[in-house]
Motif scaffolding. Structure first.
Motif, mmCIF file in Angstrom:
data_model
loop_
_atom_site.group_PDB
_atom_site.id
_atom_site.type_symbol
_atom_site.label_atom_id
_atom_site.label_comp_id
_atom_site.label_asym_id
_atom_site.label_seq_id
_atom_site.Cartn_x
_atom_site.Cartn_y
_atom_site.Cartn_z
ATOM 1 N N HIS A 23 -6.591 3.744 7.677
ATOM 2 C CA HIS A 23 -6.655 5.209 7.534
ATOM 3 C C HIS A 23 -7.513 5.797 8.648
ATOM 4 O O HIS A 23 -8.229 6.767 8.445
ATOM 5 C CB HIS A 23 -7.236 5.585 6.173
ATOM 6 C CG HIS A 23 -6.465 5.048 5.014
ATOM 7 N ND1 HIS A 23 -6.656 3.773 4.523
ATOM 8 C CD2 HIS A 23 -5.491 5.593 4.269
ATOM 9 C CE1 HIS A 23 -5.834 3.563 3.513
ATOM 10 N NE2 HIS A 23 -5.111 4.648 3.335
ATOM 11 N N HIS A 27 -4.049 6.751 12.676
ATOM 12 C CA HIS A 27 -3.097 6.999 11.582
ATOM 13 C C HIS A 27 -2.915 8.513 11.417
ATOM 14 O O HIS A 27 -1.787 9.004 11.347
ATOM 15 C CB HIS A 27 -3.595 6.363 10.278
ATOM 16 C CG HIS A 27 -2.885 6.851 9.046
ATOM 17 N ND1 HIS A 27 -1.531 6.668 8.835
ATOM 18 C CD2 HIS A 27 -3.330 7.562 7.969
ATOM 19 C CE1 HIS A 27 -1.178 7.227 7.680
ATOM 20 N NE2 HIS A 27 -2.260 7.788 7.136
ATOM 21 N N ASP A 57 -6.144 12.230 4.853
ATOM 22 C CA ASP A 57 -6.751 11.043 4.236
ATOM 23 C C ASP A 57 -8.278 11.087 4.181
ATOM 24 O O ASP A 57 -8.902 10.121 3.714
ATOM 25 C CB ASP A 57 -6.327 9.768 4.986
ATOM 26 C CG ASP A 57 -5.060 9.147 4.402
ATOM 27 O OD1 ASP A 57 -4.781 9.390 3.205
ATOM 28 O OD2 ASP A 57 -4.357 8.435 5.139
ATOM 29 N N LYS A 62 -9.585 6.003 -2.203
ATOM 30 C CA LYS A 62 -9.563 4.589 -1.834
ATOM 31 C C LYS A 62 -10.580 4.292 -0.719
ATOM 32 O O LYS A 62 -11.019 3.171 -0.562
ATOM 33 C CB LYS A 62 -8.161 4.190 -1.350
ATOM 34 C CG LYS A 62 -7.168 4.030 -2.506
ATOM 35 C CD LYS A 62 -5.972 3.158 -2.140
ATOM 36 C CE LYS A 62 -4.988 3.811 -1.202
ATOM 37 N NZ LYS A 62 -4.379 5.047 -1.644
ATOM 38 N N ASP A 117 3.566 10.873 6.426
ATOM 39 C CA ASP A 117 2.566 9.883 6.000
ATOM 40 C C ASP A 117 3.262 8.593 5.557
ATOM 41 O O ASP A 117 2.867 7.484 5.928
ATOM 42 C CB ASP A 117 1.754 10.477 4.841
ATOM 43 C CG ASP A 117 0.553 9.635 4.470
ATOM 44 O OD1 ASP A 117 0.042 8.901 5.337
ATOM 45 O OD2 ASP A 117 0.107 9.727 3.305
ATOM 46 N N ARG A 129 -0.671 -2.153 8.979
ATOM 47 C CA ARG A 129 -1.569 -1.404 8.086
ATOM 48 C C ARG A 129 -1.707 -2.102 6.732
ATOM 49 O O ARG A 129 -2.769 -2.109 6.131
ATOM 50 C CB ARG A 129 -1.052 0.031 7.879
ATOM 51 C CG ARG A 129 -1.234 0.918 9.104
ATOM 52 C CD ARG A 129 -0.801 2.347 8.814
ATOM 53 N NE ARG A 129 -1.725 3.067 7.973
ATOM 54 C CZ ARG A 129 -1.388 3.841 6.958
ATOM 55 N NH1 ARG A 129 -0.107 3.996 6.634
ATOM 56 N NH2 ARG A 129 -2.297 4.459 6.265
HETATM 57 P P1 ADP Z 1 -1.527 6.535 2.994
HETATM 58 O O1 ADP Z 1 -2.487 7.225 2.053
HETATM 59 O O2 ADP Z 1 -1.883 6.694 4.418
HETATM 60 O O3 ADP Z 1 -0.116 6.836 2.687
HETATM 61 P P2 ADP Z 1 -2.247 4.263 1.469
HETATM 62 O O4 ADP Z 1 -3.616 4.779 1.191
HETATM 63 O O5 ADP Z 1 -1.280 4.238 0.358
HETATM 64 O O6 ADP Z 1 -1.639 5.003 2.723
HETATM 65 O O7 ADP Z 1 -2.441 2.826 2.024
HETATM 66 C C1 ADP Z 1 -2.443 2.455 3.375
HETATM 67 C C2 ADP Z 1 -1.706 1.170 3.528
HETATM 68 O O8 ADP Z 1 -2.373 0.165 2.776
HETATM 69 C C3 ADP Z 1 -0.323 1.276 2.930
HETATM 70 O O9 ADP Z 1 0.599 1.587 3.915
HETATM 71 C C4 ADP Z 1 -0.092 -0.082 2.329
HETATM 72 O O10 ADP Z 1 0.524 -0.926 3.246
HETATM 73 C C5 ADP Z 1 -1.456 -0.611 2.030
HETATM 74 N N1 ADP Z 1 -1.783 -0.485 0.599
HETATM 75 C C6 ADP Z 1 -2.129 0.613 -0.096
HETATM 76 N N2 ADP Z 1 -2.363 0.338 -1.386
HETATM 77 C C7 ADP Z 1 -2.176 -0.998 -1.517
HETATM 78 C C8 ADP Z 1 -2.282 -1.926 -2.597
HETATM 79 N N3 ADP Z 1 -2.622 -1.540 -3.828
HETATM 80 N N4 ADP Z 1 -1.996 -3.220 -2.354
HETATM 81 C C9 ADP Z 1 -1.653 -3.630 -1.128
HETATM 82 N N5 ADP Z 1 -1.536 -2.816 -0.059
HETATM 83 C C10 ADP Z 1 -1.803 -1.521 -0.238
#
Ligand code: ADP
Ligand code: NI
Length: 194
Positions: A23, A27, A57, A62, A117, A129
């Protein structure tokens, strides 16, 4: 507008230059560029889209504390109230978790930023990522299951299905191509695994 977008880029760079879970500043920049691409030919507010994409973000629970409001702080200092609300509405509505709880972006601007996104979770960058995120959270690469919390399991639980969730046809087409590439990657991965 250009000045404010530049200021937002600098703000995110300063805060997220070293962010290790995928993030990071780059990104945000890719989401911004994706969003501008998806906006071509559409009657949308490019300032709202740009700011939402760049700041989206900064306060993700997270990676930030629960009471973080970095995006709002920036907007309050730089934008009229009505537009602040429009940008915040987008940021607050675009995450996948929110969608599971029935919250969707209502504006076309929000739908575009959400697609932008999600596109960054796909393709070669999406693969990178995913491993960055899971590695950082002390999860395994793979543990011979697609139902646990390994990186490979996350492909099956979310990433390979993201094309269905795209709002715009342009993003859907890009998503389908990127997913094809990810399926090739998985084929090679499992060949090597065996
Ligand atoms: P964004 O908010 O930028 O859309 P996320 O916060 O969902 O992306 O997460 C960033 C990356 O981390 C995702 O593209 C995914 O590949 C990975 N990711 C997110 N959540 C999980 C999870 N619970 N388990 C494994 N990989 C995850
Ligand atoms: Ni994001």
């Amino acid at each position: 507008m250009e000045k404010l977008v530049k200021k937002a880029k600098d703000y995110v760079k300063q805060l997220r230059d070293e962010e290790p879970t995928g993030h990071d500043f780059h990104h945000a920049l890719r989401v911004y560029n994706n969003a501008l691409y998806l906006s071509v030919g559409k009657d949308v507010d490019l300032l709202v889209i740009s700011l939402a994409a760049l700041l989206h973000d900064l306060d993700d629970p997270k990676i930030s504390s629960k009471d973080s409001h970095l995006a709002e702080d920036f907007l309050k200092q730089n934008l009229e109230e009505k537009k602040q609300r429009e940008v915040m509405d987008i940021i607050e509505s675009i995450s996948f978790t929110k969608q599971k709880h029935g919250v969707y972006p209502e504006s076309l601007e929000g739908k575009i930023v959400q697609d932008a996104d999600r596109l960054d979770a796909l393709g070669a960058i999406g693969i990178a990522r995913c491993f960055a995120y899971t590695g950082n959270k002390q999860k395994l690469i793979y543990n011979e299951s697609i139902d646990d919390d390994s990186a490979i399991a996350h492909f099956y639980q979310k990433l390979l299905n993201l094309d269905i969730y795209m709002n715009t046809t342009e993003a859907k087409i890009i998503a389908e191509n990127r997913i094809k590439y990810m399926k090739n990657f998985l084929e090679v991965f499992f060949n090597e695994w065996r």
